[in-house]
Structures are given as C-alpha cells and as structure tokens.
Design an enzyme around this catalytic site. Structure first.
Site, PDB file in Angstrom:
ATOM      1  N   ASN A   1       5.774  -3.988   2.736  1.00 39.35           N
ATOM      2  CA  ASN A   1       5.274  -2.775   2.063  1.00 39.35           C
ATOM      3  C   ASN A   1       6.157  -2.293   0.908  1.00 39.35           C
ATOM      4  O   ASN A   1       5.737  -1.462   0.109  1.00 39.35           O
ATOM      5  CB  ASN A   1       5.064  -1.627   3.060  1.00 39.35           C
ATOM      6  CG  ASN A   1       3.844  -1.802   3.934  1.00 39.35           C
ATOM      7  OD1 ASN A   1       3.767  -1.286   5.049  1.00 39.35           O
ATOM      8  ND2 ASN A   1       2.850  -2.531   3.448  1.00 39.35           N
TER       9      ASN A   1
ATOM     10  N   ASP B   1      -4.352   1.226   9.596  1.00 41.94           N
ATOM     11  CA  ASP B   1      -4.752   0.703   8.282  1.00 41.94           C
ATOM     12  C   ASP B   1      -5.934   1.471   7.688  1.00 41.94           C
ATOM     13  O   ASP B   1      -6.794   1.968   8.422  1.00 41.94           O
ATOM     14  CB  ASP B   1      -5.121  -0.783   8.437  1.00 41.94           C
ATOM     15  CG  ASP B   1      -5.274  -1.468   7.099  1.00 41.94           C
ATOM     16  OD1 ASP B   1      -4.681  -1.003   6.112  1.00 41.94           O
ATOM     17  OD2 ASP B   1      -5.992  -2.476   7.040  1.00 41.94           O
TER      18      ASP B   1
HETATM   19  C1  FPP Z   1      -1.764   1.029   5.844  1.00 46.17           C
HETATM   20  O1  FPP Z   1      -2.832   1.523   5.044  1.00 46.17           O
HETATM   21  C2  FPP Z   1      -0.824   2.090   6.116  1.00 46.17           C
HETATM   22  C3  FPP Z   1       0.492   2.106   5.767  1.00 46.17           C
HETATM   23  C4  FPP Z   1       1.128   0.976   5.062  1.00 46.17           C
HETATM   24  C5  FPP Z   1       1.357   3.265   6.048  1.00 46.17           C
HETATM   25  C6  FPP Z   1       1.105   3.944   7.369  1.00 46.17           C
HETATM   26  C7  FPP Z   1       1.789   5.228   7.345  1.00 46.17           C
HETATM   27  C8  FPP Z   1       1.360   6.362   7.928  1.00 46.17           C
HETATM   28  C9  FPP Z   1       0.142   6.423   8.769  1.00 46.17           C
HETATM   29  C10 FPP Z   1       2.086   7.651   7.728  1.00 46.17           C
HETATM   30  C11 FPP Z   1       3.533   7.680   8.113  1.00 46.17           C
HETATM   31  C12 FPP Z   1       3.833   7.351   9.510  1.00 46.17           C
HETATM   32  C13 FPP Z   1       4.495   8.127  10.397  1.00 46.17           C
HETATM   33  C14 FPP Z   1       4.944   7.487  11.662  1.00 46.17           C
HETATM   34  C15 FPP Z   1       4.756   9.555  10.190  1.00 46.17           C
HETATM   35  P1  FPP Z   1      -3.023   0.959   3.577  1.00 46.17           P
HETATM   36  O2  FPP Z   1      -2.239   1.797   2.644  1.00 46.17           O
HETATM   37  O3  FPP Z   1      -2.676  -0.497   3.548  1.00 46.17           O
HETATM   38  O4  FPP Z   1      -4.550   1.174   3.368  1.00 46.17           O
HETATM   39  P2  FPP Z   1      -5.517   0.263   2.474  1.00 46.17           P
HETATM   40  O5  FPP Z   1      -5.573  -1.079   3.164  1.00 46.17           O
HETATM   41  O6  FPP Z   1      -6.814   0.990   2.558  1.00 46.17           O
HETATM   42  O7  FPP Z   1      -4.945   0.208   1.103  1.00 46.17           O
END
Ligand code: FPP
Length: 246
Positions: free
Chosen positions: A74, A26
């Site tokens: 998501n 996250d």
């Molecule tokens: C949460 O951060 C993250 C996600 C919803 C996506 C995670 C994806 C990756 C790390 C990349 C792709 C994965 C692979 C396996 C190649 P957020 O967007 O909710 O962050 P925020 O809370 O700061 O908005």
C-alpha cells in the site's frame, strides 16, 4: 388446524461460528469515487465500519478477529492517501487507549513495523500493553503486513536459530514455522471475508489460510453492515470443512 399460531422465531445465530475470522476491508476507494469524494473520505467511512464490525464480532462471540488495514504494497499509493490511512490509525489508537477500560478486547498488531512513524509505533505498543490482560476477543490489526514478508521473516528467525546453534535444520517442521509467524499461538483463520466484489487474497495470511473458508461479498466495505456479517456467518455454518479428509 392448530389452535394457536406459532410466533415467528427470532433470527437464529448459526450453530457453528468461526473461532478466527479475518477480513480484507476492501472497497473504500471505489465507495468514495462513486460519490465524487476523495479516496481518503472512503477510508474514513471504512474506519467507522471497522469499529462497528469489531463490536459486532465481539457480540457474536468471535474469539479472534484479524483485519487487513495496510499492506506492504500500500506504500505505492499517493502520499496523501497513505497519510490519511496513518492518521485514521493514529486516531483509532488514541481513542482505543482512552476507551480500553470499556472494552474487553485484546489488541495485537501483525506486520513489520520499522517503516511506521515513531509515535504510531509507540501507540501500538501501548495499546498492546494496556489490553494484554483482556479476556475477550483478540483483535489483530495487520499493518504494513504482507503474507510473503511474514513467511520471509519466519525463515530469517529460523536461520538465526540455526546459525546460533539452537536448532538443527533437519528438525524444522511446520509447527516451528507457525511459531515464528506474527499470529503465533493463535488458531488459523477459519473464515476469510472479502467484501467489495474482488476475488483475490492480496498477500493476506498466506501461511495461515491453508484451510480457511473464503467468502467474497459484493458490498463495498464502508457499506458493510452487521447484517452482512451475520449473512456471512450463516453461510460459513453451511460449509462442510474436511481439511483434506473425507
Ligand atoms: C482497501 O480499500 C482499504 C485499505 C487499503 C485501507 C483500510 C483502512 C481502513 C479501513 C481505515 C484504517 C484502519 C483502522 C484499523 C483504523 P481500497 O482503498 O483498496 O479500495 P478500492 O479497492 O475500492 O480502491
């Protein structure tokens, strides 16, 4: 006074490691916002951290690693962001298919895959097939995953077995449900790690987390370093797990 000075010891690895570590990756969006960058750039750096930390977990001897890459919720994000995450997954899958001989990692996906693009589903199946015989760490990538959806899926499987006459409702127990979870055959996570400073579980591994230890860290995922993982492992080793006993 001693005649010689003791050498400063190397940082010691903790005596107790989680057999199964799960990570909520996250903070990508906030990392990008802090820099005035589009959120997709945060995910791109987050995908890089994922690669680094996966290798570090294997080096440390973790047997099972589960990462939360995309939740059932998501899809509510802007289409451009969803597409960016799917493209990162695509890139990673292609790369891991090319690299699989170098790694001793068994890749497995957990979640509900129907809504994913056909080519991604095909790449996921291939990645599972070519790494099936690997003996090192098992990497579970949670994609279109939701803990509640997983429990509902397990309940549907049980209902089908009852309807087909293979199962009597009165014999249903926890083990039967566990065998119908996406992590069937794997140990439950011992440690669930959430960087980014948020303190919630966000529908992650609801069934499996009954006795997991949680560690919340105040670092955004793209900034998360192997040293942060080592700090979390050291903290885990200090925990006293009682599983409801004394
Ligand atoms: C949460 O951060 C993250 C996600 C919803 C996506 C995670 C994806 C990756 C790390 C990349 C792709 C994965 C692979 C396996 C190649 P957020 O967007 O909710 O962050 P925020 O809370 O700061 O908005």
């Amino acid at each position: 006074m001693p005649l010689f000075r003791k050498k400063t010891p190397e940082p010691e690895l903790p005596a107790v490691l989680p057999e199964h570590l799960a990570i909520i990756m996250d903070g990508n969006g906030r990392w990008a916002k802090k820099r005035g960058l589009p959120r997709r750039v945060g995910h791109s750096y987050g995908a890089q951290t994922f690669r680094t930390i996966t290798k570090h977990c294997e080096k440390r001897g973790i047997r099972y690693l589960t990462v939360y890459a995309f939740s059932t919720e998501n899809w509510k994000r802007p289409a451009e962001e969803v597409e960016a995450i799917m493209n990162l997954l695509r890139d990673y899958l292609k790369e891991s298919l090319a690299d699989f001989q170098k790694e001793n990692i068994r890749t497995h996906f957990i979640g509900s895959f129907e809504p994913l693009a056909d080519d991604i589903r095909r790449l996921m199946r291939e990645a599972e097939a070519v790494t099936e015989h690997k003996t090192g760490m098992t990497l579970n990538i949670a994609i279109n995953y939701g803990g509640r959806e997983e429990i509902a899926h397990a309940a549907r499987c049980l209902a089908e077995d009852v309807q087909a006459g293979r199962l009597h409702p009165e014999t249903i127990d926890e083990k039967m449900l566990a065998r119908r979870m996406y992590t069937a055959g794997q140990p439950d996570p011992d440690l669930i790690l959430r960087p980014s400073g948020e303190y919630r579980t966000s529908n992650f591994m609801l069934w499996q987390s009954a006795y997991a230890e949680y560690i919340f860290m105040d670092v955004l995922w793209p900034d998360f370093k192997p040293a942060d993982l080592d700090a979390a492992l050291a903290e885990y080793a200090r925990r006293n797990r009682r599983f409801g006993g004394v």
